[in-house]
Every structure is written in structure tokens, then in C-alpha cells.
Design an enzyme around this catalytic site. Structure first.
Site, PDB file in Angstrom:
ATOM      1  CG  ASP A  61      29.754  63.280  39.374  1.00 51.23           C
ATOM      2  OD1 ASP A  61      29.812  62.319  40.160  1.00 51.23           O
ATOM      3  OD2 ASP A  61      30.755  63.881  38.947  1.00 51.23           O
TER       4      ASP A  61
ATOM      5  CG  ASP B 134      33.162  65.155  36.075  1.00 48.52           C
ATOM      6  OD1 ASP B 134      34.386  64.944  36.084  1.00 48.52           O
ATOM      7  OD2 ASP B 134      32.387  64.613  36.872  1.00 48.52           O
TER       8      ASP B 134
END
EC number: 3.1.3.18
Length: 253
Positions: free
Chosen positions: A13, A193
Site C-alpha cells: 500500500d 496499514d
């Protein structure tokens, strides 16, 4: 760490994982709200809205700002809605256009690599592992940001929010990366995250690493049950059998 022994590629990400993009995003969101004479939100609040792409970010910002303004007007004895307000859907369309304009100006100066990211990506790349990036961020903003942070060179595949029909937490972008890298889903490690990242990995059949320092809507990432949970980015190295230096990037680039 048996699952990691099967890993042949890694996807990451972007916001909250590799890059602290909150300052730039907050600047763009608040400038867009201010331009529409709405209350500004501030970074602490904007962080809780990050992760689902710009459209959802703007929806969350506008919903909050309209509610906040209604509360302020009520406290002053005024009607909660101004008769001169434009319809909310039109307001949202304008807000998104304003955000894109302001973020184009703020993205690079308002984004910073998290500690140890550059060195860790370099070590993984040097090992020969193909690396990919998967983000819900609008695609036009992605390449310039990677170039500005000098990490574009590490990624074989980059998937932005406009490159797929279904963004994370849908598995489509992860499955697309696995296909492009000629890997089975179980051979692709996804590092993120937020719960969106972990949900996408689970749905795609990929192993997941959750990072505790990012943006996860104000909730502990452990609740999403990633396969592995790390506090620091460079914990990836020993987990994958690579040397880990304690002195790697102890501050933002």
C-alpha cells in the site's frame, strides 16, 4: 513464519504504509472546504478518512463539514441549513475538483517516506524480489509522487485507484498484480496499514503484513487479524531472512 517461505513477490500500500501523506492530503482537503466556505477539518481528523480513495475522502469531508457547520449555526441561533446552499451532490462534485487542484500542488511537498522505507525497499529489490504498489489514490497522482520520493525505481508494477474497476478492500487489484508478476496469490505478500488492506489480502488469498503506525480509521490494526503485525517497516527484512540494520533511516527522508 511458514507462510513467508512461499513468498515470491511483495506488494505495498502507499499512504500510511510507505508514505506519510497526511500533511499534503490535509492541506488539499482543508483548502477545498475553505473555498466552499465550510469548516476546515485539520490533520488529526483527516487521517481517519484516508484509505478508500479520493471520492470517499471527499464524501467523508463534506458530511463532517456540513454537520459541523449546522452545529455552529444552531449555536448562533441560526437555521442549520442556509437557503443559499447548493445541493449536496453538486457541492460534492465541486469539492472533488477543488481537492484535485489543491492536491496536485501539495502532494509532493506534503508527503514524506516513513522511517526505513527507502533502505528496506532497496534491500528487497537487491534480493531480486519483484515489488509492486497498490493504492486507492487516484492514478494521476501516483507516479509523480513516487518519482519525487525516489522510490519509483523499485516497483515492477504500479496499480492506482483508476486502474481497476474495484478498489481495495476488493481483491481485484491484488489479483491483478499477482497475474502481472506470474505468481499464485499465496506467493504474493501484501503489506498495508489499514483494515482495507488486510481485507483485500484475505479475499485474494495473499499473505498479509499489517503495520501499526499508519492510518486505520483510529482503530487497532490487530482487530483485522493480519498474518503478521509489525511496528516498524524494516521488520520485513528479518522476517524474510534478510539482514536488518538498526541504523536504517531513523528519521523521515
Amino acid at each position: 513464519m511458514d507462510k513467508l517461505q512461499a513468498i515470491r513477490g511483495i506488494a505495498f500500500d502507499l499512504d500510511g504504509t510507505l508514505v506519510d501523506s497526511a500533511p499534503g492530503l490535509t492541506s488539499a482537503v482543508d483548502n477545498a472546504l475553505y473555498a466552499l466556505e465550510l469548516p476546515v477539518a485539520g490533520e488529526e481528523r483527516v487521517i481517519t478518512w484516508i484509505g478508500n480513495g479520493a471520492d470517499v475522502l471527499m464524501e467523508r469531508a463534506l458530511t463532517w463539514a456540513r454537520q459541523e457547520r449546522a452545529t455552529l449555526r444552531a449555536a448562533m441561533g441560526k437555521p442549520s441549513v442556509d437557503d443559499h446552499d447548493i445541493p449536496q451532490d453538486e457541492q460534492l462534485r465541486i469539492l472533488r475538483k477543488l481537492f484535485d487542484r489543491y492536491y496536485a500542488e501539495a502532494a509532493e511537498e506534503g508527503s514524506f517516506l516513513f522511517p526505513a522505507v527507502a533502505d528496506t525497499l532497496g534491500a528487497l529489490h537487491a534480493k531480486g524480489l519483484p515489488l509492486a504498489l497498490i493504492t486507492n489514490k487516484p492514478t494521476p497522482f501516483v507516479a509523480p509522487l513516487l518519482d519525487a520520493l525516489d522510490i519509483a525505481k523499485y516497483f515492477t508494477v504500479v496499480i492506482g485507484g483508476d486502474d481497476v474497476q474495484n478498489k481495495k478492500p476488493h481483491p481485484e487489484p491484488l489479483l491483478l498484480v499477482a497475474e502481472k508478476l506470474s505468481l499464485a496469490p499465496a506467493e504474493l505478500l501484501f503489506v498495508g496499514d489499514s483494515r482495507n488492506d488486510i481485507q483485500a489480502a484475505k479475499a485474494a488469498g495473499c499473505c498479509s503484513v499489517g503495520l501499526t503506525y499508519g492510518y486505520n480509521y483510529g482503530e487497532p490494526l490487530a482487530l483485522s487479524e493480519p498474518d503478521y503485525l509489525f511496528d516498524q517497516f524494516n521488520e520485513l527484512l528479518p522476517a524474510l531472512g534478510l539482514p536488518h540494520s538498526e541504523t536504517q533511516e531513523l528519521k523521515h527522508d
